[in-house]
Design a protein around this motif. Structure first.
Motif, PDB file in Angstrom:
ATOM      1  N   ALA A 154      17.322   0.838  -3.310  1.00  0.00           N
ATOM      2  CA  ALA A 154      15.979   0.292  -2.868  1.00  0.00           C
ATOM      3  C   ALA A 154      14.939   0.394  -3.672  1.00  0.00           C
ATOM      4  CB  ALA A 154      15.849   0.717  -1.316  1.00  0.00           C
ATOM      5  N   TYR A 155      14.931   1.428  -4.752  1.00  0.00           N
ATOM      6  CA  TYR A 155      13.839   1.508  -5.481  1.00  0.00           C
ATOM      7  C   TYR A 155      13.299   0.430  -6.355  1.00  0.00           C
ATOM      8  CZ  TYR A 155      10.781   4.066  -8.765  1.00  0.00           C
ATOM      9  OH  TYR A 155       9.756   4.993  -9.481  1.00  0.00           O
ATOM     10  N   THR A 156      14.123  -0.644  -6.769  1.00  0.00           N
ATOM     11  CA  THR A 156      13.863  -1.687  -7.534  1.00  0.00           C
ATOM     12  C   THR A 156      14.027  -2.887  -7.090  1.00  0.00           C
ATOM     13  OG1 THR A 156      16.156  -1.500  -8.400  1.00  0.00           O
ATOM     14  CG2 THR A 156      14.341  -0.413  -9.750  1.00  0.00           C
ATOM     15  N   MET A 157      14.277  -3.003  -5.572  1.00  0.00           N
ATOM     16  CA  MET A 157      14.497  -4.094  -4.841  1.00  0.00           C
ATOM     17  C   MET A 157      13.177  -4.834  -4.653  1.00  0.00           C
ATOM     18  SD  MET A 157      17.576  -4.837  -3.455  1.00  0.00           S
ATOM     19  CE  MET A 157      17.338  -5.609  -1.839  1.00  0.00           C
ATOM     20  N   PRO A 158      13.214  -6.267  -4.851  1.00  0.00           N
ATOM     21  CA  PRO A 158      12.006  -6.791  -4.695  1.00  0.00           C
ATOM     22  C   PRO A 158      11.641  -7.220  -3.350  1.00  0.00           C
ATOM     23  CG  PRO A 158      13.614  -8.482  -5.273  1.00  0.00           C
ATOM     24  CD  PRO A 158      14.383  -6.894  -5.165  1.00  0.00           C
ATOM     25  N   PHE A 159      11.477  -6.144  -2.486  1.00  0.00           N
ATOM     26  CA  PHE A 159      10.859  -6.315  -1.266  1.00  0.00           C
ATOM     27  C   PHE A 159       9.723  -7.266  -0.841  1.00  0.00           C
ATOM     28  CE2 PHE A 159      13.594  -2.303  -0.408  1.00  0.00           C
ATOM     29  CZ  PHE A 159      14.655  -2.771  -0.119  1.00  0.00           C
ATOM     30  N   ALA A 160       8.640  -7.001  -1.701  1.00  0.00           N
ATOM     31  CA  ALA A 160       7.376  -7.831  -1.500  1.00  0.00           C
ATOM     32  C   ALA A 160       7.735  -9.206  -1.503  1.00  0.00           C
ATOM     33  CB  ALA A 160       6.429  -7.179  -2.498  1.00  0.00           C
ATOM     34  N   ALA A 161       8.386  -9.595  -2.623  1.00  0.00           N
ATOM     35  CA  ALA A 161       8.690 -10.974  -3.082  1.00  0.00           C
ATOM     36  C   ALA A 161       9.492 -11.879  -1.870  1.00  0.00           C
ATOM     37  CB  ALA A 161       9.438 -11.237  -4.362  1.00  0.00           C
ATOM     38  N   TYR A 200       0.773  -1.097  -0.003  1.00  0.00           N
ATOM     39  CA  TYR A 200      -0.052   0.104   0.034  1.00  0.00           C
ATOM     40  C   TYR A 200       0.979   1.347  -0.021  1.00  0.00           C
ATOM     41  CZ  TYR A 200      -4.141  -2.968   0.886  1.00  0.00           C
ATOM     42  OH  TYR A 200      -5.184  -3.766   0.808  1.00  0.00           O
ATOM     43  N   MET A 201       1.801   1.433   1.013  1.00  0.00           N
ATOM     44  CA  MET A 201       2.715   2.546   1.034  1.00  0.00           C
ATOM     45  C   MET A 201       3.852   2.536  -0.190  1.00  0.00           C
ATOM     46  SD  MET A 201       4.408   4.096   4.295  1.00  0.00           S
ATOM     47  CE  MET A 201       5.432   5.688   4.193  1.00  0.00           C
ATOM     48  N   SER A 202       4.253   1.488  -0.496  1.00  0.00           N
ATOM     49  CA  SER A 202       5.472   1.234  -1.228  1.00  0.00           C
ATOM     50  C   SER A 202       6.557   1.820  -0.913  1.00  0.00           C
ATOM     51  CB  SER A 202       5.151   1.544  -2.853  1.00  0.00           C
ATOM     52  OG  SER A 202       4.059   0.688  -3.273  1.00  0.00           O
ATOM     53  N   PRO A 203       7.115   2.081   0.295  1.00  0.00           N
ATOM     54  CA  PRO A 203       8.009   2.849   0.572  1.00  0.00           C
ATOM     55  C   PRO A 203       9.162   2.989  -0.060  1.00  0.00           C
ATOM     56  CG  PRO A 203       7.908   0.913   1.996  1.00  0.00           C
ATOM     57  CD  PRO A 203       6.958   0.813   1.282  1.00  0.00           C
ATOM     58  N   HIS A 204       9.573   1.860  -0.551  1.00  0.00           N
ATOM     59  CA  HIS A 204      10.901   1.921  -1.444  1.00  0.00           C
ATOM     60  C   HIS A 204      10.833   2.666  -2.888  1.00  0.00           C
ATOM     61  CE1 HIS A 204       7.992  -1.295  -2.889  1.00  0.00           C
ATOM     62  NE2 HIS A 204       8.700  -1.304  -3.992  1.00  0.00           N
ATOM     63  N   ARG A 205       9.759   2.838  -3.272  1.00  0.00           N
ATOM     64  CA  ARG A 205       9.183   3.993  -4.327  1.00  0.00           C
ATOM     65  C   ARG A 205       9.450   5.350  -4.043  1.00  0.00           C
ATOM     66  NH1 ARG A 205      10.194   0.772  -8.754  1.00  0.00           N
ATOM     67  NH2 ARG A 205       8.636  -0.930  -8.849  1.00  0.00           N
ATOM     68  N   LEU A 206       9.589   5.532  -2.665  1.00  0.00           N
ATOM     69  CA  LEU A 206       9.820   7.027  -2.165  1.00  0.00           C
ATOM     70  C   LEU A 206      11.449   7.336  -2.023  1.00  0.00           C
ATOM     71  CD1 LEU A 206       7.305   7.196   0.874  1.00  0.00           C
ATOM     72  CD2 LEU A 206       7.030   8.101  -1.577  1.00  0.00           C
ATOM     73  N   SER A 207      12.291   6.169  -2.167  1.00  0.00           N
ATOM     74  CA  SER A 207      13.723   6.263  -2.466  1.00  0.00           C
ATOM     75  C   SER A 207      14.249   6.739  -3.706  1.00  0.00           C
ATOM     76  CB  SER A 207      14.110   4.902  -1.976  1.00  0.00           C
ATOM     77  OG  SER A 207      14.012   3.904  -2.766  1.00  0.00           O
ATOM     78  N   PHE A 208      15.320   6.988  -3.724  1.00  0.00           N
ATOM     79  CA  PHE A 208      15.940   7.151  -5.197  1.00  0.00           C
ATOM     80  C   PHE A 208      17.183   6.243  -5.530  1.00  0.00           C
ATOM     81  CE2 PHE A 208      13.389  10.852  -3.584  1.00  0.00           C
ATOM     82  CZ  PHE A 208      12.790  11.182  -4.589  1.00  0.00           C
ATOM     83  N   GLY A 209      17.553   5.489  -4.557  1.00  0.00           N
ATOM     84  CA  GLY A 209      18.724   4.701  -4.863  1.00  0.00           C
ATOM     85  C   GLY A 209      18.486   3.220  -5.106  1.00  0.00           C
TER      86      GLY A 209
END
Length: 454
Positions: A49-56, A38-47
């Motif tokens: 973490a932006y494309t890290m598959p955290f959810a998976a 819901y929040m997609s916090p990694h999409r609020l970063s710019f390095g």
């Protein structure tokens, strides 16, 4: 390291730091999954973490922990809504195989499959009231972050600020985010009412106002209609209709006066939709979906909107649009069968809410469940109205709301059975204690004493 790099480090630390906790308590994986979704916090970063598959990563860890901890899970309830979900995911798998564009349809199907799969895991791991409330907290705080921020910006900018959701998410667009925000207001109200701390109550009250301002200030016509439906429902259920009606008129009047002319111009197009190109484009897409369903038993699959399909099925083949409606999105994508199944589990969810309200009426210990069922009902009403103008048929939130109803029903049923089970245990214990005496007095007296304890 600059501030932007610290965001990546902080998010990564939180995600990987939660893994040991998930291995110990698998339900925490569901809370993390909701936060990331819901929040997609990694999409609020710019390095990095932006494309890290955290959810998976979190989903995989949660699945492993689910297998390891049999004592912290329950069986998936064989409830009619759940059965229809499973049938729907199988049916959409078939329509994906037979889709106009299987490659692009497969991408959406995989995302939707993961949502349903993790929702089923949610039904297994959220096993009591405490965990259920934590789930609601996770959802409200994750989406509420954008609502509170958007409400502040809308007020500071005089109603001209439009807030967008996290990139790459279902609620990236301002229209989609606005509807999602409206849907969490009733959940926020539930948390406000059950909270005992006065500061938390006040915090939720302020957050609800800001979230509402953000949703209305998005200039989304669908959200505007959904808000109207929610307000009308609350008014019909109010015990003091005159007072509440006047209060709502005052609030609505202030919002109407506060909003800029651009907002008024956009809302005015609801009544003059024939002159609005966007609205007519949506109607053209609705006709395309209707004609596809009549021509193709399995529909055209996910994401079938193209020059080719509109040339075959749309009244205006040059005006290519997505459906912008949960109903026509499903109808065109999966045919009349898929549409019927979709409508069935949506309607059954509303009915389950009503049954829960009736089942818990007058029971003080279950007042929380009665309130929650009513609030989820309002959220689903907002989704049903606002979703008529948005392509959010495969968004997580409505399925999670249905899951919350299913889980609440399970918890309520267990609570209602507890007095009966305790009486049975008391009866058995009394029978055992009186057994020596009953041997002298006779079995008839023993039975009489035992049964009188039930």
């Amino acid at each position: 390291m600059d501030d932007l790099g610290l965001r990546d480090l902080l998010i990564t630390t939180i995600v990987f730091g939660s893994i040991p906790l998930i291995f110990k308590k698998p339900y925490i994986g569901i809370l993390m999954w909701c936060w990331l979704g819901y929040m997609s916090p990694h999409r609020l970063s710019f390095g990095f973490a932006y494309t890290m598959p955290f959810a998976a990563i979190i989903a995989g860890v949660t699945m492993v922990s689910l297998v390891l901890h049999k004592d912290q899970r329950q069986s998936i309830p064989y409830q009619n809504i759940v059965i229809l979900w499973v049938f729907f995911i199988i049916w959409t798998g078939i329509t994906t195989y037979l889709a106009f564009y299987p490659t692009s349809a497969w991408i959406i199907y995989k995302k939707f499959f993961k949502i349903i799969a993790m929702t089923l895991v949610m039904l297994m791991l959220i096993i009591d009231k405490d965990k259920l409330n934590k789930l609601i907290w996770a959802i409200v705080l994750s989406l509420g972050f954008f609502g509170v921020k958007g409400g502040v910006f809308t007020i500071l900018k005089g109603g001209s600020s439009i807030v967008w959701g996290p990139p790459g998410s279902f609620v990236e667009g301002n229209n989609e985010l606005a509807l999602a925000l409206l849907m969490i207001i009733p959940l926020a109200n539930y948390l406000r009412v059950i909270s005992k701390n006065k500061w938390i109550k006040l915090g939720f009250l302020g957050a609800m106002v800001l979230i509402g301002v953000s949703a209305i200030g998005s200039q989304s016509r669908g959200a505007f209609l959904a808000a109207g439906a929610m307000i009308f429902y609350f008014w019909t259920k109010s015990d003091k209709k005159v007072v509440s009606g006047l209060a709502l008129l005052i609030v609505a009047g202030n919002i109407y006066a506060f909003m800029p002319q651009s907002w008024h111009n956009r809302m005015d197009t609801i009544a003059t939709y024939e002159q609005d190109g966007s609205a007519m484009g949506r109607i053209n897409a609705w006709w395309e979906a209707y004609n596809v369903a009549n021509d193709r038993f399995f529909g055209a699959g996910f994401n079938h909107y193209s020059v080719e399909t509109f040339a075959l099925y749309a009244p205006n083949p040059e005006d290519v649009h997505a459906a912008h409606s949960i109903y026509f999105q499903v109808l065109g994508g999966h045919g009349w069968v898929g549409f019927a199944v979709y409508m069935m589990f949506c309607i059954l969810s509303l009915r389950l809410s009503k049954k829960l309200t009736k089942k818990t009426k007058g029971i003080e210990e279950l007042a929380w469940a009665s309130l929650l069922s009513k609030m989820v009902y309002v959220s689903l009403i907002a989704y049903a109205v606002g979703g008529a103008f948005l392509s959010l048929a495969y968004f997580d939130l409505p399925y999670h709301l249905m899951a919350i109803l299913i889980l609440t029903n399970l918890i309520v049923d267990r609570a209602l059975k507890e007095p009966i089970e305790s009486k049975i245990k008391i009866g058995k214990r009394v029978k055992e204690e009186l057994m020596p005496e009953s041997e002298n007095l006779g079995k008839g007296l023993t039975n009489k004493v035992t049964y009188s304890k039930y």
